[in-house]
Write a protein that holds these residues in place. Structure first.
Motif, mmCIF file in Angstrom:
data_model
loop_
_atom_site.group_PDB
_atom_site.id
_atom_site.type_symbol
_atom_site.label_atom_id
_atom_site.label_comp_id
_atom_site.label_asym_id
_atom_site.label_seq_id
_atom_site.Cartn_x
_atom_site.Cartn_y
_atom_site.Cartn_z
ATOM 1 N N ARG B 743 0.841 -1.205 0.000
ATOM 2 C CA ARG B 743 0.000 0.000 0.000
ATOM 3 C C ARG B 743 0.869 1.245 0.000
ATOM 4 N NH1 ARG B 743 -5.577 -0.945 1.079
ATOM 5 N NH2 ARG B 743 -5.715 1.298 0.926
ATOM 6 N N ARG B 745 3.674 1.586 -1.271
ATOM 7 C CA ARG B 745 4.306 1.814 -2.568
ATOM 8 C C ARG B 745 3.298 2.235 -3.629
ATOM 9 N NH1 ARG B 745 8.248 -3.168 -4.091
ATOM 10 N NH2 ARG B 745 9.502 -3.249 -2.196
ATOM 11 N N TYR B 746 2.180 1.532 -3.685
ATOM 12 C CA TYR B 746 1.357 1.629 -4.879
ATOM 13 C C TYR B 746 -0.026 2.231 -4.652
ATOM 14 C CZ TYR B 746 4.866 -1.825 -6.121
ATOM 15 O OH TYR B 746 6.037 -2.471 -6.322
ATOM 16 N N ALA B 747 -0.483 2.301 -3.427
ATOM 17 C CA ALA B 747 -1.850 2.773 -3.217
ATOM 18 C C ALA B 747 -1.849 4.250 -2.895
ATOM 19 C CB ALA B 747 -2.496 1.981 -2.097
#
Lengths: 343, 820
Positions: B743, B745-747
């Protein structure tokens, strides 16, 4: 209707489950999506046993507004999957059996002269449906296959200079036999590129096959299938999928993956920009099915082979050495490091 | 077949190796001249190859080019058209050469500049250039070309007994390696290009191969030079004086660090020696000789007084020059005294010369040097034992008023001589203030301190007191025991002076000793002494005497005139007494009771034996200390990964937490109870998740999990679970950590970081339980993850080298483009 085409309309005796209103927040939208998707999956899996990945990919393509190509040897349930998916959603479903003498107008429809009204009247073909099941699509001549080009990408049909919009959702589920089989015309690259994903069924494992014998022995489970969602549901779910977050690093990862296919020495043709679009779109749907509102590289990795492999052309050397595009994509996925924050 | 690249690199290698000659000559004229010779030889060689002359002829052409160059530069007047050599010009060159030869024999390095010397250097460099050109370029034998280069490098090594600077070595080695690399690359090029593949566009791939080979060569070369330079410098034993010198301070660059036995240790031994051995005798024209100083200890590190590491360069030699002016001595009256000292034969290990402060000229045989700051005179290899030398000193005679009116000292003096360890207790600071209460100037403070030590403070001179070890012993001496000898007195007074803000140091050496009937002064080992020197602007370093004198104290100690109580009231100095020529009437008062000199002959033999025994004991001590230090070093080395691991762990968390703190408020909760993500809070949680993930990664690597950088968080979690067969809560914790990282990193909204540390703990325990005992202990004591940062640093260094090469090749590409 020409010989070899069948127009089928499934009358759905049961009403679909009530769908929530479309004016919902993201979080509850995602919850609905997961719930409805679970139901559809359950419904499809009651027909196709032991193939959760194939079912999940089919659902992914549906939610990503894409088209699905199911390729495998005869008799492993390609058509069954297509029909099961079509049946679990209450919407218009048409099925076209592709044969060598099938004409383009058999798919798109024709303008016929109406004696009574003294004018030409457009008779819509099977493409005017929410789900078009194209069975054995590679048995038709290239000319007929090309008739699908416009409708798949632009979701419209032009007959005699008049353009007709197709309904939404619109999904083509085509099945085909491997190209090595007799009496097949391989799909042209342009046609293949329009399919979001290609999946293969594979043989069921012994346990699933045994269970299949039991259930299919009495009556077709397809008959017992009742729709669990309707077209409006699917439209709402597609809207939810569009909201799924794709971090810049993940986008870059997708582009890296696609670029790598274009540079790979074993490939004559790499993935197109359309492939990039469809990969990310499919990843969104895949993430949403996993109850996530963001895409992770794992989604892209899981989808790389189904979404990319059928678009790639191996070089003659690679073909001779039986290095298939699937292997190349798998190798690239294993090699490319996932995006990580800088330390 | 011009082999231009090889020619240029060979010239460059010669140039780099020739730079090692720099300690031999003064100035830089020889280097420019040498560069010209190298260019001339390279041009001659290249011309011969362009004309496709045979090998021998090419060398002749190169030599001829060298000769022409020397003629143009050194004998243009006698040459034909200022270029062509004639018998006249050759004769001039020969004359210059013999002059240079003579100068080289006469002067010790560095040799002063001169045409002859320059010609000599140029001829030598040019000859090496011819040889290198012949071997490396003509005969394509790059490896043997290292021999003339080595010869060039060994000249300074042979002449100067000291070690050459590592810079010179690294340069020379790098030049030679570049030569080898270029040669090998051209030879690889001769093998032909690999058959171009269908992809990668023809010769692009072939060039990539050559480039990767070159890069590999460059990396190997860099590593070799780095190892050759670093290992001897850091490992004690390989190098006589490593960077981690056990006896003295840190080293520095091209100069040497001087180490001698601990002066304070030897002081105590001298003072308590039973046989009162004669150390030295001297004659002086000073009616009232001052103390003979050996050391000035300017560093007080809380443990002991030592002198700052001496940085010795050849410029510090005392021979034939006036020494640097004593610091701070500007306004006080001075007079010059000459002292002729004979040190006894049996004195050992005296590598510092006893001399009255401040020495201005020293004539002594051997390589003696002066420290420009403290004016200590020392040698790196000679011993004062048995030597006779004469010292001219500048003695300052400041008046009390001058000292009282001294202005503030210069900043660098203050910085160096006011430094105190932090653990000085408050009572001592208070004591310093109490003792000097009412003082109107620093001079008065110093006087009150001296009086307090010598008379009012109730101190007892006691040679049986243990040598002070650290601040606590000094504190004990000042506040409790009040028993000690000169070392305690001097060290305490200097410390208290520093507390009061007066720059101070401890001087060590000998009192002036006692005068024999023949006017000769005799200094014995019991005359060894320590005293404080305080700094007053205008007068420089001024000696004080807190140690009680006479029979109940240091027998031969004297109090200088300006430091006597009477001097405080004495506003106007009496000129007659101040003058150097008139013997001072108060000189008698200064003179202590002379010792009977009858024991002198008997002492010499005893002292010899005692000295030898002491030396043996000292060597043994040093051996033990060496072993202990070596053992400690090994332990330290082994503990490095552990320490690095703990440090990174702590830093990781604190950094994440500090970023959280800097970003301010914790994540607020929205009205609906849902987490309302503020950007700042999102950043914190992400930082914490990253920190937790890094920690997990290090932990996993420590426990032998194969961690792949290509794995996504959940793939990594899966791999860990499988490879360690984790079950139950550990798997859940691991997944929570993976999702948190994912999360982060990417959310858009990271997961709340509440459970991260707890999860980490669970996973850590599960790791420990899942691996076998050796792995567990390795993870605890020598965590492999700690080595990774080291490897990363190395990789970055290699990357920097490659980057340089890349820039170069890019420049080349750009140049080629421009040409088109």
């Amino acid at each position: 209707m020409a010989v070899g085409t069948q127009g089928e309309s499934y009358a759905n005796p049961h009403p679909p489950t009530p769908s929530p209103g479309s004016s919902r927040s993201d979080a509850s939208g995602l919850e609905d999506l997961v719930r409805i998707a679970a139901k559809i999956r359950e419904a499809v899996e009651s027909v196709i046993e032991g193939k959760p990945m194939a079912v999940r990919l089919a659902l992914t393509v549906l939610l990503a507004e894409g088209h699905l190509l199911i390729e495998d040897v005869p008799g492993v349930g390609k058509t069954m999957l297509a029909k099961a998916l079509a049946r679990s959603i209450r919407c218009s479903v048409r099925r076209v059996q592709f044969t060598p003498d099938l004409l383009p107008s058999d798919i798109t429809g024709v303008s016929a002269y109406n004696q009574k009204l003294r004018e030409f009247e457009f008779k819509p073909g099977p493409v005017f449906a929410n789900i078009l099941v194209g069975d054995e699509v590679n048995r038709a001549s290239p000319k007929t296959q090309s008739a699908l080009l416009e409708c798949m990408e632009e979701r419209q049909v032009t007959v005699d200079g008049t353009t007709y919009r197709l309904e939404s959702p619109f999904m083509v589920i085509a099945t085909q036999n491997p190209v090595e089989m007799e009496g097949t015309y391989p799909l042209p690259e342009a046609q293949r590129d329009r399919f979001t994903a290609r999946i293969s069924m594979g043989y069921p494992d012994p346990a699933a096959e045994l269970e299949m014998l039991d259930t299919h022995g009495q009556s077709s489970p397809l008959d017992r299938l009742t729709p669990v969602a309707d077209a409006a549901d699917v439209r709402a779910l597609v809207e939810v999928v569009r909201q799924v977050h794709v971090a810049p690093s993940v986008r870059q990862y997708a582009i890296d993956l696609i670029t790598a296919t274009r540079r790979h020495p074993d490939l004559r043709l790499g993935a197109s920009p359309r492939a990039t679009l469809q990969l990310v779109r499919a990843a969104r749907a895949y993430a949403a099915l996993d109850d996530r509102d963001y895409v992770v590289p794992d989604d892209l990795q899981a989808l790389a082979v189904p979404v990319l492999a059928h678009r790639l052309l191996p070089t003659a050397e690679a073909q001779l050495e039986r290095r298939l595009p699937e292997h190349v994509v798998t190798e690239l996925v294993n090699r490319l490091p996932v995006p990580a924050p800088h330390r | 077949m011009t082999r231009m690249r090889l020619t240029v690199v060979a010239a460059l290698a010669t140039l780099l190796a020739s730079l090692g000659l720099h300690p031999l000559f003064e100035g830089s004229g020889w280097a420019w001249s040498g560069l010209g010779a190298i260019i001339a030889v390279a041009a001659g060689g290249a011309l011969a190859r362009r004309l496709r002359l045979p090998t021998a002829a090419a060398s002749l052409v190169a030599s001829a080019a060298l000769l022409v160059y020397l003629t143009v530069r050194y004998a243009p007047g006698q040459a034909l058209l200022a270029v062509a050599p004639t018998p006249g010009s050759l004769a001039r060159l020969a004359r210059l050469l013999s002059e240079g030869w003579e100068a080289a024999g006469r002067y010790a390095a560095p040799v002063p500049r001169g045409a002859g010397i320059e010609l000599l250097a140029t001829l030598g460099i040019g000859t090496v250039a011819v040889l290198v050109d012949l071997l490396a370029v003509q005969l394509r034998r790059a490896a043997p070309a290292g021999l003339p280069l080595l010869a060039l490098y060994s000249v300074p090594a042979a002449i100067r007994e000291e070690n050459l600077s590592w810079v010179a070595f690294a340069l020379g080695a790098a030049g030679f390696l570049a030569l080898l690399l270029t040669d090998s690359r051209e030879q690889v090029g001769l093998w032909g290009h690999p058959v171009p593949g269908r992809h990668g566009g023809g010769d692009g791939r072939a060039r990539v191969n050559a480039r990767s080979l070159t890069a590999a060569g460059r990396r190997l070369g860099l590593a070799a030079v780095a190892i050759a330079v670093i290992v001897p410098a850091t490992v004690p034993g390989i190098h006589p004086r490593g960077l981690l010198d056990l006896g003295g301070g840190g080293g520095d660059g091209g100069s040497q660090t001087v180490t001698t036995p601990d002066p304070l240790v030897s002081l105590k031994r001298e003072l308590t020696r039973l046989s009162d051995q004669v150390v030295l005798t001297y004659r002086t024209d000073d009616p009232s000789p001052d103390y003979l100083r050996l050391y000035a200890l300017d560093r007080f590190d809380g443990d002991r007084w030592t002198y700052s590491p001496l940085r010795s360069t050849p410029d510090d030699r005392v021979a034939g020059r006036t020494l640097p002016a004593p610091p701070g001595l500007l306004t006080a009256r001075t007079y010059a005294v000459t002292t002729r000292v004979s040190v006894a034969e049996n004195v050992r290990n005296m590598t510092f010369l006893p001399a009255p402060y401040a020495p201005s000229r020293v004539s002594v045989k051997g390589d003696w040097r002066v420290d420009p700051e403290s004016l200590m005179i020392y040698s790196l290899r000679d011993d004062a034992g048995g030597r006779t030398y004469s010292v001219t000193s500048v003695r300052a005679e400041p008046t009390a008023r001058q000292l009282a009116q001294a202005g503030p000292a210069a900043a660098d003096v203050l910085r160096r001589h006011l430094r105190l360890p932090s653990d000085i207790p408050q009572p001592v600071r208070r004591l310093a203030d109490e003792v000097t209460e009412g003082a109107r100037s620093q001079y008065e403070q110093a006087m009150m301190l001296q009086r307090w030590f010598a008379a009012e403070g109730g101190f007892v001179y006691d040679l049986n007191a243990a040598a002070p070890r650290g601040t606590s012993d000094l504190v004990d001496f000042l506040l409790v025991s009040k028993r000690g000898y000169c070392e305690q007195f001097a060290a305490s007074m200097a410390m208290m002076a520093r507390i009061l803000g007066i720059p101070a140091r401890v001087a060590m050496g000998y009192t002036r000793g006692s005068q024999g009937p023949d006017g000769r002064w005799v200094v014995r080992s019991r005359d060894a002494h320590a005293w404080p020197e305080l700094y007053f602007e205008g007068a420089g370093w001024v000696r004080f005497e807190p140690t009680p004198a006479g029979t109940a104290g240091q027998g031969t100690a004297t109090v200088p005139r300006y430091a006597r109580p009477a001097a405080e009231e004495e506003d106007r100095p009496r000129d007659g007494e101040e003058s150097p020529t008139a013997p001072s009437s108060s000189g008698e008062a200064e003179r202590p009771a002379t010792r009977p000199g009858s024991r002198e002959p008997a002492d010499a033999g005893d002292a010899g034996r005692a000295g030898a025994a002491d030396d043996g004991a000292e060597d043994g001590d040093r051996l033990v200390v060496g072993w202990l230090a070596g053992g400690a070093l090994v332990l330290l080395f082994l503990a490095t990964p552990l320490a690095a691991r703990l440090l990174t762990r702590r830093r990781r968390w604190s950094r994440a937490l500090s970023s959280a703190a800097a970003d301010g408020r914790p994540a607020a909760r929205g009205p609906g109870g849902r987490r309302e993500p503020s950007i700042a809070a999102a950043g914190d949680a992400a930082a914490l998740a990253h920190a937790a993930w890094q920690e997990l990664r290090a932990d996993a690597i420590d426990h032998g999990v194969d961690w792949r950088s290509g794995d996504s968080p959940r793939a990594a979690a899966r791999r860990i679970t499988e490879s360690l067969n984790l079950t139950g809560p550990a798997v859940e914790a691991l997944q929570r950590l993976a999702v948190a990282e994912e999360r982060a990193r990417y959310a858009t909204v990271p997961a709340p970081p509440d459970t991260l540390r707890e999860d980490l703990r669970i996973v850590h325990e599960a790791f420990g339980a899942a691996v076998d005992l050796p792995t567990r202990w390795r993870a605890r004591l020598a965590p492999p993850s700690a080595l990774e940062s080291l490897r990363e640093t190395g990789r970055r260094a290699v990357g920097a080298v490659d980057g340089l090469a890349l820039i170069r090749s890019r420049d080349r590409g750009r140049r080629e483009l421009r040409r088109r």
